[in-house]
Design a protein around this motif. Structure first.
Motif, short mmCIF file in Angstrom:
data_model
loop_
_atom_site.label_atom_id
_atom_site.label_comp_id
_atom_site.label_asym_id
_atom_site.label_seq_id
_atom_site.Cartn_x
_atom_site.Cartn_y
_atom_site.Cartn_z
N VAL A 7 -3.06 -7.36 -2.27
CA VAL A 7 -4.14 -7.76 -1.38
C VAL A 7 -3.89 -9.23 -1.03
N THR A 8 -3.64 -9.50 0.23
CA THR A 8 -3.28 -10.86 0.66
C THR A 8 -3.52 -11.02 2.15
N ALA A 9 -3.79 -12.26 2.55
CA ALA A 9 -3.88 -12.59 3.97
C ALA A 9 -2.54 -13.11 4.50
N SER A 10 -1.56 -13.21 3.62
CA SER A 10 -0.25 -13.76 3.99
C SER A 10 0.75 -12.65 4.25
N ILE A 11 1.22 -12.56 5.47
CA ILE A 11 2.23 -11.55 5.82
C ILE A 11 3.54 -11.80 5.05
N PRO A 12 4.01 -13.07 4.94
CA PRO A 12 5.23 -13.29 4.16
C PRO A 12 5.11 -12.85 2.70
N GLU A 13 3.95 -13.10 2.06
CA GLU A 13 3.77 -12.66 0.68
C GLU A 13 3.72 -11.14 0.59
N ALA A 14 3.06 -10.52 1.58
CA ALA A 14 3.00 -9.05 1.60
C ALA A 14 4.39 -8.45 1.73
N SER A 15 5.20 -9.03 2.63
CA SER A 15 6.56 -8.54 2.83
C SER A 15 7.41 -8.73 1.58
N LYS A 16 7.27 -9.88 0.95
CA LYS A 16 8.01 -10.16 -0.29
C LYS A 16 7.66 -9.12 -1.36
N PHE A 17 6.38 -8.82 -1.48
CA PHE A 17 5.91 -7.87 -2.48
C PHE A 17 6.40 -6.46 -2.15
N GLN A 18 6.25 -6.04 -0.90
CA GLN A 18 6.61 -4.67 -0.54
C GLN A 18 8.10 -4.42 -0.66
N LEU A 19 8.91 -5.44 -0.39
CA LEU A 19 10.35 -5.28 -0.52
C LEU A 19 10.81 -5.41 -1.97
N GLY A 20 10.10 -6.20 -2.76
CA GLY A 20 10.55 -6.49 -4.11
C GLY A 20 10.12 -5.50 -5.16
N VAL A 21 8.99 -4.81 -4.93
CA VAL A 21 8.48 -3.87 -5.92
C VAL A 21 9.22 -2.54 -5.82
N ASP A 22 9.63 -2.00 -6.97
CA ASP A 22 10.34 -0.72 -7.01
C ASP A 22 9.33 0.39 -7.24
N ALA A 23 8.87 1.04 -6.18
CA ALA A 23 7.88 2.11 -6.28
C ALA A 23 8.00 3.02 -5.07
N ALA A 24 7.49 4.23 -5.22
CA ALA A 24 7.54 5.21 -4.13
C ALA A 24 6.61 4.84 -3.00
N ALA A 25 5.48 4.19 -3.30
CA ALA A 25 4.51 3.79 -2.29
C ALA A 25 4.04 2.37 -2.60
N VAL A 26 4.15 1.48 -1.62
CA VAL A 26 3.75 0.08 -1.82
C VAL A 26 2.79 -0.31 -0.69
N TYR A 27 1.58 -0.69 -1.07
CA TYR A 27 0.49 -0.93 -0.12
C TYR A 27 0.26 -2.42 0.13
N HIS A 28 -0.20 -2.70 1.34
CA HIS A 28 -0.72 -4.03 1.69
C HIS A 28 -2.15 -3.85 2.17
N ASN A 29 -3.07 -4.44 1.45
CA ASN A 29 -4.50 -4.40 1.80
C ASN A 29 -5.06 -2.99 1.90
N ALA A 30 -4.71 -2.14 0.95
CA ALA A 30 -5.26 -0.79 0.88
C ALA A 30 -5.19 -0.29 -0.55
N SER A 31 -6.06 0.66 -0.87
CA SER A 31 -6.12 1.21 -2.22
C SER A 31 -4.95 2.12 -2.52
N THR A 32 -4.54 2.13 -3.78
CA THR A 32 -3.47 3.04 -4.22
C THR A 32 -3.90 4.50 -4.17
N ARG A 33 -5.19 4.75 -4.01
CA ARG A 33 -5.70 6.13 -4.01
C ARG A 33 -5.22 6.95 -2.82
N PHE A 34 -4.55 6.32 -1.86
CA PHE A 34 -4.07 7.07 -0.70
C PHE A 34 -2.73 7.75 -0.93
N THR A 35 -2.09 7.55 -2.08
CA THR A 35 -0.82 8.22 -2.34
C THR A 35 -1.09 9.68 -2.65
N ASP A 36 -1.00 10.49 -1.62
CA ASP A 36 -1.41 11.89 -1.71
C ASP A 36 -0.85 12.62 -0.50
#
Length: 420
Positions: free
Chosen positions: A349-378
């Motif tokens: 959860v962030t207002a920073s697009i660069p931080e969101a991009s860093k997180f989404q590219l760096g985390v090793d997971a099947a689904a990586v969210y920016h500003n949304a709940s993990t409950r949508f992995t379905d």
């Protein structure tokens, strides 16, 4: 071999043979007949609600007597609404495109050979799962739609429910003129029989475990059949220093409490040390009945926080419990998640697009969210319809496993007499 062992082996051998023979038939059936079979199962479920609920009550009573947790009892429980949802999902599945026969690629070689890659069924799919009887219907339906036969092995805690559901499925298939042997239930729920199922290379083309991390690890460590790992979800929400307060609290509370017993619920919340609302977020979780564990910083920032142990960071609570850790940067959050996560679903959860991009590219997971709940992995939320599980590995399938994940490919080659 004792008489009991002989009986166990016989059930696997007989049902495995029937499933393999059925797979050879259903793999070539038209989409229209597969859809009619799914509609028949849907109606069969609605026609047999009282019998299904009676069977489920027997499982619930046995579960309470055995001391099953509230979260496991919730997974086990069926009611009118859940059966209706299963029936509706079957109808929704008929509207989805059949991937079998889909041409993925076509090309021609200089020698005139024409090649095409098409989707084909996997063959016989084995599903081993715990507690959730809805998996019985979802797994059977997805396998049937993709022209596969399926061998189901649920847990002892759901044996009455699973038996009732498979009886409905098989009767409905027969009434629709579809091979009922395409769906088999292993009624012997002993560990010995499960261990034999893991090694049925001559029958199973793939084995898919759904359930606890312990179940999945047991299957992966002991199976000789190819395995697709699914399910275990030690999911995180990371709140960056620029996160908007209300959004961060709303997402964290939803990810943890909306349905805590499922694999896409958040189990850990990581909070940047400069985000000023940690105490309010913890209070919001506690207001919803969540037991909060925390590192030393989190314990200092809010009342009623239990000291987290090293074990907490790797736990999948599957209940109204969460662990909170204060971190110094997005990099530290990524490092922690990659060390303790299960490669399922992670969120920033962030207002920073660069931080969101860093997180989404760096985390090793099947689904990586920016500003949304993990409950949508379905599967439904992703638009795939019903799903067989969330694959947390990287080969063959990753993320929600819809219809295409239950197919393989075949290359078709056409020539005009070419020889090497």
């Amino acid at each position: 071999m004792t008489n009991l062992q002989t009986t166990q082996a016989d059930e696997l051998k007989i049902k495995g043979k029937k499933a393999k023979e059925a797979a050879a038939v259903v793999g070539g059936l038209p989409t229209s007949l597969k859809n009619e079979a799914l509609k028949a199962i849907s109606q069969g479920l609605l026609n047999q609600v009282p019998a299904i609920l009676d069977a489920n009550r027997a499982d619930l009573e046995a579960g309470r007597a055995a001391g099953l947790s509230a979260s496991l009892l919730d997974r086990l429980m069926l009611d009118d609404a859940r059966i209706q949802a299963m029936a509706d999902a079957l109808i929704d599945l008929t509207d989805l495109a059949d991937p079998v026969g889909q041409v993925l690629e076509e090309w021609e070689r200089p020698n005139g050979l024409k090649l095409s890659t098409v989707r084909v069924p996997l063959g016989v799919v084995g599903i081993i799962y715990e507690a959730r009887p809805n998996v019985t219907v979802d797994a059977a339906a997805l396998c049937l739609k993709t022209g596969n036969a399926v061998i189901l092995r649920g847990s002892s805690s759901a044996i009455h429910s699973n038996t009732a559901l498979v009886n409905v499925i098989r009767e409905s298939l027969g009434s629709a003129g579809f091979p009922e042997d395409a769906v088999q239930l292993i009624e012997d729920t002993s560990r010995e029989t499960a261990a034999r199922l893991f090694r049925m290379d001559d029958v199973l083309d793939v084995l898919i475990p759904r359930g606890s991390a312990k179940l999945i690890r047991t299957v992966v460590d002991n199976a000789t059949v190819p395995v697709i790992e699914t399910g275990a979800g030690n999911c995180h929400v990371y709140i960056d220093e620029s996160a908007e307060k209300e959004m961060a609290i709303r997402i964290s509370v939803n990810a943890k409490t909306q349905r805590p017993s499922v694999c896409n619920a958040a189990e850990k919340i990581l909070i940047h040390q400069n985000w000023p609302y940690t105490a309010e977020l913890i209070a919001a979780l506690q207001w919803e009945g969540v037991v909060v564990h925390g590192d030393d910083n989190a314990v200092k920032l809010a009342d009623g926080v239990l000291v987290a142990t090293d074990q907490d960071w790797g736990l999948e609570y599957l209940d109204l419990e969460v662990a909170v850790k204060v971190v110094s940067s997005t990099e530290e959050a990524i490092s922690h998640i990659n060390a303790y996560g299960t490669r399922h679903s992670e969120a920033i959860v962030t207002a920073s697009i660069p931080e969101a991009s860093k997180f989404q590219l760096g985390v090793d997971a099947a689904a990586v969210y920016h500003n949304a709940s993990t409950r949508f992995t379905d599967g439904f939320e992703f638009g795939f319809g019903a799903e067989l599980g969330i694959s947390t590995q990287k080969l063959h399938a990753r993320g929600p496993m819809g219809l295409p994940a239950l197919t393989s490919v075949k290359t078709l080659i056409s020539g005009t007499g070419q020889c090497k």
